[in-house]
Design a protein around this motif. Structure first.
Motif, PDB file in Angstrom:
ATOM      1  N   UNK A  74       0.838  -1.197   0.000  1.00 34.61           N
ATOM      2  CA  UNK A  74       0.000   0.000   0.000  1.00 34.61           C
ATOM      3  C   UNK A  74       0.872   1.246   0.000  1.00 34.61           C
ATOM      4  N   UNK A  75       0.219   2.377  -0.125  1.00 33.83           N
ATOM      5  CA  UNK A  75       0.896   3.675  -0.158  1.00 33.83           C
ATOM      6  C   UNK A  75       0.388   4.524   0.992  1.00 33.83           C
ATOM      7  N   UNK A  76       1.305   5.264   1.637  1.00 33.27           N
ATOM      8  CA  UNK A  76       0.947   6.186   2.707  1.00 33.27           C
ATOM      9  C   UNK A  76       1.400   7.584   2.319  1.00 33.27           C
ATOM     10  N   UNK A  77       0.573   8.578   2.575  1.00 35.08           N
ATOM     11  CA  UNK A  77       0.872   9.956   2.174  1.00 35.08           C
ATOM     12  C   UNK A  77       2.239  10.399   2.693  1.00 35.08           C
ATOM     13  N   UNK A  78       3.059  10.952   1.788  1.00 33.21           N
ATOM     14  CA  UNK A  78       4.353  11.510   2.159  1.00 33.21           C
ATOM     15  C   UNK A  78       5.441  10.498   2.442  1.00 33.21           C
ATOM     16  N   UNK A  79       5.094   9.225   2.462  1.00 32.53           N
ATOM     17  CA  UNK A  79       6.085   8.195   2.791  1.00 32.53           C
ATOM     18  C   UNK A  79       6.669   7.609   1.504  1.00 32.53           C
TER      19      UNK A  79
END
Length: 330
Positions: free
Chosen positions: A42-47
């Motif tokens: 998954x993707x996390x904001x800013x990471x």
């Protein structure tokens, strides 16, 4: 004839590419399969997110490193959602590529290859839905002949507010690839000296009882070293080695530093870890008589006696252009 002055292996990649460009076509070669894979699910904001271009080569086929010697390096052109940023390709240590006759034909990769890239999403990425990451990829794939290849690759991942989990199929492989990327280590000290035609590279263990590397080869990142000339490595009797390198006629004449990757068949650390040692050192002046490899010299890597070591890039490109026109007329 003029064409006989250059090994055919050095002409084929450029001929294949230029002939394709002249005809307006850029065919997919079919001997290398490309896909985009991710280290996390998954993707996390800013990471930052690590993805990798996966190239699966058919047996005996290869593609090229960032400094290919001959041929062309793989390129990635990203099409990302707004606010995303893409880093550069992180290149694993290359291998010496040879044809069926044992002639050196470049620097690159075979079998399965992962080329990691760091992608950074914006800090205000919406915490729902999916994102799609896209890229156009171009490479040159070769065996006895060379064919330009390309592919459009894509990957969809969900956006989450929680820390991502490692991908079960690719997470460990991608992280292992990154851990094995060429780097400088304190266990080995590297120095280099040169004159107009020769470079002497020395690698010395920082303490006794260090791991003993085998079959050393230096890959230049700026075309300073003749890629197809055999290199000799000699043990210094104290656990270190001296590698003698030939300056390429077409290389940068005033290069102030030696920049590239020094590989060892059994790694630079115990257990066979870290196949490539990153080299970026200033040149000292080469002392007279310092170019000999000594009685303990061993060929680190080589080519067949008929391999040319300095035919020059301009001549290669000129002949390749002519060859591409001939192929298209046919």
């Amino acid at each position: 004839m003029l064409f006989r002055q250059l090994p055919l292996a050095r002409l084929l990649p450029a001929i294949a590419l230029l002939s394709s460009l002249a005809s307006g076509a850029m065919p997919g070669g079919g001997h290398v399969k490309a896909s985009l894979v991710a280290a996390d699910t998954s993707v996390q904001a800013g990471r930052p997110l690590t993805v990798a271009l996966r190239l699966a080569h058919d047996a005996k086929w290869h593609t090229y490193w960032v400094q290919p010697g001959t041929g062309l390096a793989t390129e990635i052109k990203w099409t990302l959602p707004p606010g995303w940023k893409a880093g550069e390709i992180q290149w694993p240590a290359p291998h010496l590529l040879k044809d069926r006759s044992g002639n050196i034909v470049g620097n690159g990769y075979e079998k399965e290859l992962l080329l990691p890239v760091t992608l950074t999403p914006p800090a205000d990425l919406p915490m729902a839905g999916q994102i799609e990451l896209k890229a156009g990829v171009e490479w040159l794939e070769c065996e006895e002949v060379c064919v330009p290849g390309n592919a459009d690759v894509a990957l969809k991942l969900p956006v989450s507010s929680t820390s991502p989990q490692a991908d079960a199929s690719w997470g460990e492989k991608i992280r292992a690839t990154i851990a094995g990327l060429p780097r400088e280590i304190t266990e080995w000290k590297v120095t280099a000296a040169r004159d107009a035609k020769t470079i002497v590279l020395k690698v010395t263990p920082s303490s006794g009882g260090a791991h003993t590397p085998k079959n050393l080869h230096f890959f230049s990142e700026d075309n300073l070293i003749s890629y197809d000339v055999p290199q000799t490595a000699s043990a210094d009797g104290r656990g270190g080695f001296t590698i003698t390198l030939k300056v390429a006629p077409e290389g940068p004449p005033d290069a102030p530093r030696l920049v590239g990757v020094l590989t060892s068949e059994n790694g630079w650390l115990s257990g066979g870890n870290l196949r490539g040692l990153s080299v970026n050192v200033p040149f000292e002046k080469l002392a007279p008589g310092a170019t000999g490899a000594g009685a303990n010299a061993a060929t680190a890597s080589g080519s067949s006696p008929g391999t040319s070591g300095g035919s020059g890039l301009p001549g290669t490109l000129l002949l390749a252009f002519i060859g591409g026109l001939i192929l298209n007329l046919m």
